[in-house]
Design a protein around this motif. Structure first.
Motif, PDB file in Angstrom:
ATOM      1  N   ALA A 174       2.948   5.844  -5.837  1.00 64.38           N
ATOM      2  CA  ALA A 174       2.579   5.934  -7.244  1.00 64.38           C
ATOM      3  C   ALA A 174       1.489   6.971  -7.468  1.00 64.38           C
ATOM      4  N   VAL A 175       0.551   7.092  -6.524  1.00 65.19           N
ATOM      5  CA  VAL A 175      -0.550   8.039  -6.680  1.00 65.19           C
ATOM      6  C   VAL A 175      -0.089   9.474  -6.457  1.00 65.19           C
ATOM      7  N   ASN A 176       0.678   9.705  -5.393  1.00 69.41           N
ATOM      8  CA  ASN A 176       1.088  11.069  -5.052  1.00 69.41           C
ATOM      9  C   ASN A 176       2.394  11.015  -4.280  1.00 69.41           C
ATOM     10  N   ARG A 177       3.500  11.329  -4.941  1.00 70.35           N
ATOM     11  CA  ARG A 177       4.809  11.237  -4.298  1.00 70.35           C
ATOM     12  C   ARG A 177       4.925  12.219  -3.136  1.00 70.35           C
ATOM     13  N   MET A 178       4.464  13.446  -3.328  1.00 69.55           N
ATOM     14  CA  MET A 178       4.557  14.449  -2.272  1.00 69.55           C
ATOM     15  C   MET A 178       3.685  14.072  -1.083  1.00 69.55           C
ATOM     16  N   GLY A 179       2.455  13.639  -1.365  1.00 63.81           N
ATOM     17  CA  GLY A 179       1.573  13.224  -0.281  1.00 63.81           C
ATOM     18  C   GLY A 179       2.128  12.026   0.479  1.00 63.81           C
ATOM     19  N   ALA A 180       2.730  11.067  -0.251  1.00 60.23           N
ATOM     20  CA  ALA A 180       3.332   9.916   0.413  1.00 60.23           C
ATOM     21  C   ALA A 180       4.495  10.344   1.301  1.00 60.23           C
ATOM     22  N   ARG A 181       5.301  11.309   0.819  1.00 61.18           N
ATOM     23  CA  ARG A 181       6.433  11.792   1.615  1.00 61.18           C
ATOM     24  C   ARG A 181       5.936  12.471   2.894  1.00 61.18           C
TER      25      ARG A 181
ATOM     26  N   GLN B  19       3.329  11.705   4.491  1.00 62.51           N
ATOM     27  CA  GLN B  19       2.810  10.669   5.378  1.00 62.51           C
ATOM     28  C   GLN B  19       3.917   9.774   5.934  1.00 62.51           C
ATOM     29  N   GLY B  20       5.164  10.105   5.636  1.00 60.61           N
ATOM     30  CA  GLY B  20       6.282   9.329   6.158  1.00 60.61           C
ATOM     31  C   GLY B  20       6.697   8.164   5.297  1.00 60.61           C
ATOM     32  N   ILE B  21       6.213   8.098   4.046  1.00 55.57           N
ATOM     33  CA  ILE B  21       6.578   7.024   3.130  1.00 55.57           C
ATOM     34  C   ILE B  21       7.728   7.519   2.263  1.00 55.57           C
ATOM     35  N   SER B  22       8.823   6.845   2.277  1.00 57.50           N
ATOM     36  CA  SER B  22      10.013   7.292   1.565  1.00 57.50           C
ATOM     37  C   SER B  22       9.936   6.930   0.090  1.00 57.50           C
ATOM     38  N   PRO B  23       9.980   7.906  -0.824  1.00 60.09           N
ATOM     39  CA  PRO B  23      10.049   7.592  -2.254  1.00 60.09           C
ATOM     40  C   PRO B  23      11.333   6.850  -2.623  1.00 60.09           C
TER      41      PRO B  23
ATOM     42  N   LYS C 166       0.826  -1.210   0.000  1.00 63.24           N
ATOM     43  CA  LYS C 166       0.000   0.000   0.000  1.00 63.24           C
ATOM     44  C   LYS C 166       0.861   1.261   0.000  1.00 63.24           C
ATOM     45  N   ALA C 167       2.034   1.173   0.654  1.00 63.55           N
ATOM     46  CA  ALA C 167       2.949   2.321   0.652  1.00 63.55           C
ATOM     47  C   ALA C 167       3.466   2.595  -0.755  1.00 63.55           C
TER      48      ALA C 167
END
Length: 345
Positions: A229-236, A238-242, A223-224
């Protein structure tokens, strides 16, 4: 064409289509997460096959030195970053682990009787040698350009493909190779004998496809990656490392590519430059899926394999043209149904 010939062609088409489906899913996975079209994916296929063949001939694969060289460059860059900013003990341990892993692999490959160990151990050693190349290549060639335009990433990907083809020629030579089949038994279906290696290819491909689906739909890491894939900035945020997402997808692509090479090596002779055409047919399946839909890409890749097999019977001289021409109507359809920025404005 009678039923027996159609069954044989269908068997070959389904075998090739299963491999193309795996490669199509790898291309889609890497593209959706990182915006990179992984042109060198085919080199992982040939590296896996030729490394396995070298082991079965009792030779230590020279690919170990490529792994060591890339690890040394990777560790040198990490060490430079540590000295430049602040030394982190955990990161220093990771650097030591990377170096230790490379030297352990070299020690194993040069001290084991590679031709005498079980085939499962040969497969495991091949994967352990090739899979780490994926995240290291992302770290060295793509991570510094992660926010660059897609065209720049494509140019780097093409350059890396050309370099890897040259490295393949240097390490493996121009001669082709095959490996021993996983099993010599066959299964009779009416008047047609099914090859056991064909069943291995199909079953392992289905297993990997289902496993990938479950991993991306049910697990936290999957899911991370989807969030990245959906939103790199939003994932970052949320603490998800690109960076982690990029390395993970490249590791998966290297695993699937090398596993595909191991599966098809007993069926067909592979050369150092055979991977590009194989991955290009997987790319056709990915285009049919619009570089978005995993199920449609897999179905399209299987269709490519079936069309290729039957084209060999009806028009063997034009089978490559027929396969790659399939991409044209899908591109036209996608183009007619896409919304351009000028239209939205």
């Amino acid at each position: 064409m009678n039923f027996q010939i159609a069954t044989l062609l269908g068997q070959d088409g389904l075998t090739n289509g299963a491999i193309y489906a795996l490669l199509a899913l790898s291309i889609l996975l890497v593209f959706t997460v990182t915006r990179i079209l992984l042109i060198p994916l085919g080199e992982f296929v040939t590296f896996g096959a030729l490394t396995m063949a070298a082991m079965q001939m009792g030779k230590a694969p020279k690919l170990e030195w490529l792994l060591l060289g890339l690890v040394l460059i990777d560790c040198a860059l990490d060490l430079y970053q540590q000295i430049k900013h602040h030394i982190d003990r955990n990161k220093m341990k990771k650097i030591a682990l990377k170096l230790g892993y490379a030297f352990v692999m070299i020690g194993l490959l040069n001290n084991l009787s590679l031709a005498e160990i079980p085939m499962a151990c040969q497969v495991l050693l091949t994967l352990c040698l090739i899979v780490p190349l994926g995240p290291i290549m992302y770290r060295l060639f793509f991570q510094p350009l992660a926010d660059a335009p897609a065209l720049v990433l494509l140019i780097v990907s093409i350059a890396l493909h050309v370099a890897m083809v040259g490295v393949g020629l240097l390490l493996f030579g121009p001669e082709g190779a095959r490996t021993q089949p996983f099993s010599d038994t066959g299964f009779r279906l009416g008047t047609v004998m099914l090859k056991s290696q064909t069943l291995w290819v199909i079953l392992v491909s289905i297993f990997l496809i289902v496993t990938l689906f479950i991993a991306f739909e049910r697990t936290l890491y999957g899911k991370a990656l989807r969030a990245t894939a959906v939103n790199r900035m939003g994932a970052r945020l949320q603490g998800i490392s690109p960076v982690f997402a990029g390395k993970a997808t490249f590791a998966l692509a290297a695993f699937i590519g090398s596993a595909s090479g191991i599966l098809i090596a007993p069926i067909t002779t592979l050369y150092y430059d055979s991977g590009f055409i194989i991955s290009l047919k997987g790319f056709v399946g990915a285009i049919i899926g619009g570089l978005v839909s995993y199920p449609i890409a897999a179905i399209g890749a299987v269709a490519v394999g079936m069309i290729e097999a039957f084209s060999m019977f009806w028009a063997s001289n034009y089978k490559e043209i027929i396969v790659f021409t399939l991409i044209i109507p899908f591109l036209i359809w996608r183009s007619m149904n896409s919304h351009h920025v000028e239209d939205d404005e």
